[in-house]
Scaffold this motif. Structure first.
Motif, PDB file in Angstrom:
ATOM      1  N   ASP A   1      12.218  45.885  38.071  1.00 43.91           N
ATOM      2  CA  ASP A   1      13.172  47.256  38.705  1.00 43.91           C
ATOM      3  C   ASP A   1      13.969  47.908  37.700  1.00 43.91           C
ATOM      4  O   ASP A   1      13.808  49.051  37.839  1.00 43.91           O
ATOM      5  N   THR A   2      14.572  47.297  36.786  1.00 41.36           N
ATOM      6  CA  THR A   2      15.177  48.087  35.688  1.00 41.36           C
ATOM      7  C   THR A   2      14.310  48.936  34.842  1.00 41.36           C
ATOM      8  O   THR A   2      15.081  50.055  34.689  1.00 41.36           O
ATOM      9  N   HIS A   3      13.129  48.622  34.481  1.00 43.47           N
ATOM     10  CA  HIS A   3      12.173  49.467  33.868  1.00 43.47           C
ATOM     11  C   HIS A   3      12.037  50.665  34.864  1.00 43.47           C
ATOM     12  O   HIS A   3      12.141  51.792  34.496  1.00 43.47           O
ATOM     13  N   VAL A   4      11.603  50.517  36.173  1.00 41.12           N
ATOM     14  CA  VAL A   4      11.548  51.542  37.088  1.00 41.12           C
ATOM     15  C   VAL A   4      12.708  52.430  37.186  1.00 41.12           C
ATOM     16  O   VAL A   4      12.576  53.734  37.106  1.00 41.12           O
ATOM     17  N   PHE A   5      13.681  51.979  37.601  1.00 43.84           N
ATOM     18  CA  PHE A   5      14.985  52.576  37.737  1.00 43.84           C
ATOM     19  C   PHE A   5      15.474  53.653  36.593  1.00 43.84           C
ATOM     20  O   PHE A   5      15.874  54.578  36.696  1.00 43.84           O
ATOM     21  N   ALA A   6      15.024  52.955  35.268  1.00 44.00           N
ATOM     22  CA  ALA A   6      15.468  53.737  34.111  1.00 44.00           C
ATOM     23  C   ALA A   6      14.621  54.868  34.009  1.00 44.00           C
ATOM     24  O   ALA A   6      14.747  56.009  33.752  1.00 44.00           O
ATOM     25  N   GLY A   7      13.206  54.748  34.341  1.00 45.73           N
ATOM     26  CA  GLY A   7      12.247  55.984  34.282  1.00 45.73           C
ATOM     27  C   GLY A   7      12.405  56.824  35.277  1.00 45.73           C
ATOM     28  O   GLY A   7      12.346  58.240  35.014  1.00 45.73           O
ATOM     29  N   THR A   8      12.847  56.647  36.369  1.00 42.97           N
ATOM     30  CA  THR A   8      13.125  57.780  37.416  1.00 42.97           C
ATOM     31  C   THR A   8      14.523  58.544  37.155  1.00 42.97           C
ATOM     32  O   THR A   8      14.691  59.506  37.643  1.00 42.97           O
ATOM     33  N   ALA A   9      15.566  57.663  36.738  1.00 41.71           N
ATOM     34  CA  ALA A   9      16.858  58.066  36.471  1.00 41.71           C
ATOM     35  C   ALA A   9      17.541  58.536  37.656  1.00 41.71           C
ATOM     36  O   ALA A   9      18.434  59.231  37.632  1.00 41.71           O
ATOM     37  N   TRP A  10      17.065  58.365  39.041  1.00 36.15           N
ATOM     38  CA  TRP A  10      17.840  58.474  39.978  1.00 36.15           C
ATOM     39  C   TRP A  10      18.912  57.839  40.065  1.00 36.15           C
ATOM     40  O   TRP A  10      19.150  56.602  39.695  1.00 36.15           O
ATOM     41  N   PRO A  11      20.134  58.087  40.575  1.00 32.67           N
ATOM     42  CA  PRO A  11      21.248  57.922  40.795  1.00 32.67           C
ATOM     43  C   PRO A  11      21.548  56.638  41.769  1.00 32.67           C
ATOM     44  O   PRO A  11      22.756  55.597  41.437  1.00 32.67           O
ATOM     45  N   VAL A  12      20.738  56.374  42.637  1.00 31.00           N
ATOM     46  CA  VAL A  12      21.066  55.267  43.691  1.00 31.00           C
ATOM     47  C   VAL A  12      19.529  54.615  43.978  1.00 31.00           C
ATOM     48  O   VAL A  12      18.799  55.248  44.261  1.00 31.00           O
ATOM     49  N   ASN A  13      19.571  53.270  43.776  1.00 31.60           N
ATOM     50  CA  ASN A  13      18.494  52.515  43.883  1.00 31.60           C
ATOM     51  C   ASN A  13      18.815  51.143  44.986  1.00 31.60           C
ATOM     52  O   ASN A  13      19.772  50.547  44.480  1.00 31.60           O
ATOM     53  N   VAL A  14      18.472  51.183  46.075  1.00 29.89           N
ATOM     54  CA  VAL A  14      18.712  50.276  46.852  1.00 29.89           C
ATOM     55  C   VAL A  14      17.813  49.190  47.076  1.00 29.89           C
ATOM     56  O   VAL A  14      16.333  49.438  47.024  1.00 29.89           O
ATOM     57  N   ILE A  15      18.032  47.773  46.896  1.00 32.31           N
ATOM     58  CA  ILE A  15      17.227  46.769  47.111  1.00 32.31           C
ATOM     59  C   ILE A  15      17.517  45.853  48.488  1.00 32.31           C
ATOM     60  O   ILE A  15      18.837  45.597  48.576  1.00 32.31           O
ATOM     61  N   CYS A  16      16.340  45.747  49.069  1.00 34.58           N
ATOM     62  CA  CYS A  16      16.689  45.145  50.442  1.00 34.58           C
ATOM     63  C   CYS A  16      15.843  43.777  50.137  1.00 34.58           C
ATOM     64  O   CYS A  16      14.723  43.679  50.280  1.00 34.58           O
TER      65      CYS A  16
END
Length: 196
Positions: free
Chosen positions: A134-149
């Motif tokens: 997830d950290t890898h993906v969040f870094a790649g998109t650089a979107w400001p908000v990522n929610v995990i359910c």
């Protein structure tokens, strides 16, 4: 986050969860749309796209050359991980712009894999916290908000927990994702009923 952005995702995640097997860890993913004002993101809607993880040549290359070597052979399974179809990203972005909204980030499901996954993976407990992938993906998109359910079954009942994360800082990726405050705006109809 508006409850109307969460409700369709939660319904979809619960439906997908019912089809998960140890061989097919089916993902559930949506794009979050809304507005950024000062230092606050207001998520108003979620939008779904197709998973092209198994068919997009770019996704296949990324998984084989970067993700599998870094995060393990479990990611060779084409049902593991999400790669939103680029045509759907364009469609979602254009529709959001027409409504004066921005793409703010993503939401995805983590199932209670320690209970329903293959025996060799049951020691790895998932939650609403980001995995290294997830950290890898969040870094790649650089979107400001990522929610995990996180979804968990206990007996006949299903439970969920949510957490929101910002991407890791580009100059300090080892620190990991930043946890964000997450508030869900209540359904106005439910609030009115509660007053009675």
């Amino acid at each position: 986050m508006d409850h109307q952005a969460l409700t369709p995702f939660l319904a979809s995640a619960l439906a997908e969860y019912s089809f998960i097997t140890p061989e097919q860890p089916l993902p559930c993913f949506a794009v979050l749309l809304g507005r950024l004002e000062d230092d606050t993101a207001y998520v108003e809607r979620s939008a779904f796209g197709r998973n092209s993880r198994a068919t997009d040549p770019s996704a296949q290359l990324e998984f084989s050359e970067a993700i599998v070597p870094r995060f393990g052979r479990a990611y060779e399974n084409e049902h593991r991980g999400w790669w939103i179809d680029s045509h759907d990203v364009l469609r979602i972005t254009r529709a959001a712009e027409e409504d004066g909204l921005d793409v703010l980030g993503s939401i995805h499901m983590h199932p209670d894999w320690h209970r329903i996954g293959p025996p060799e993976e049951r020691g790895a407990r998932l939650s609403e916290r980001p995995t290294p992938m997830d950290t890898h993906v969040f870094a790649g998109t650089a979107w400001p908000v990522n929610v995990i359910c996180y979804l968990e079954q206990q007996g006949e009942a299903m439970y969920h927990a949510l957490a929101a994360w910002g991407p890791p800082q580009a100059d300090a990726p080892e620190v990991g994702c930043t946890e964000l405050e997450l508030r869900i705006r209540a359904d106005a109809g439910a609030a009115a009923s509660a007053k009675r």
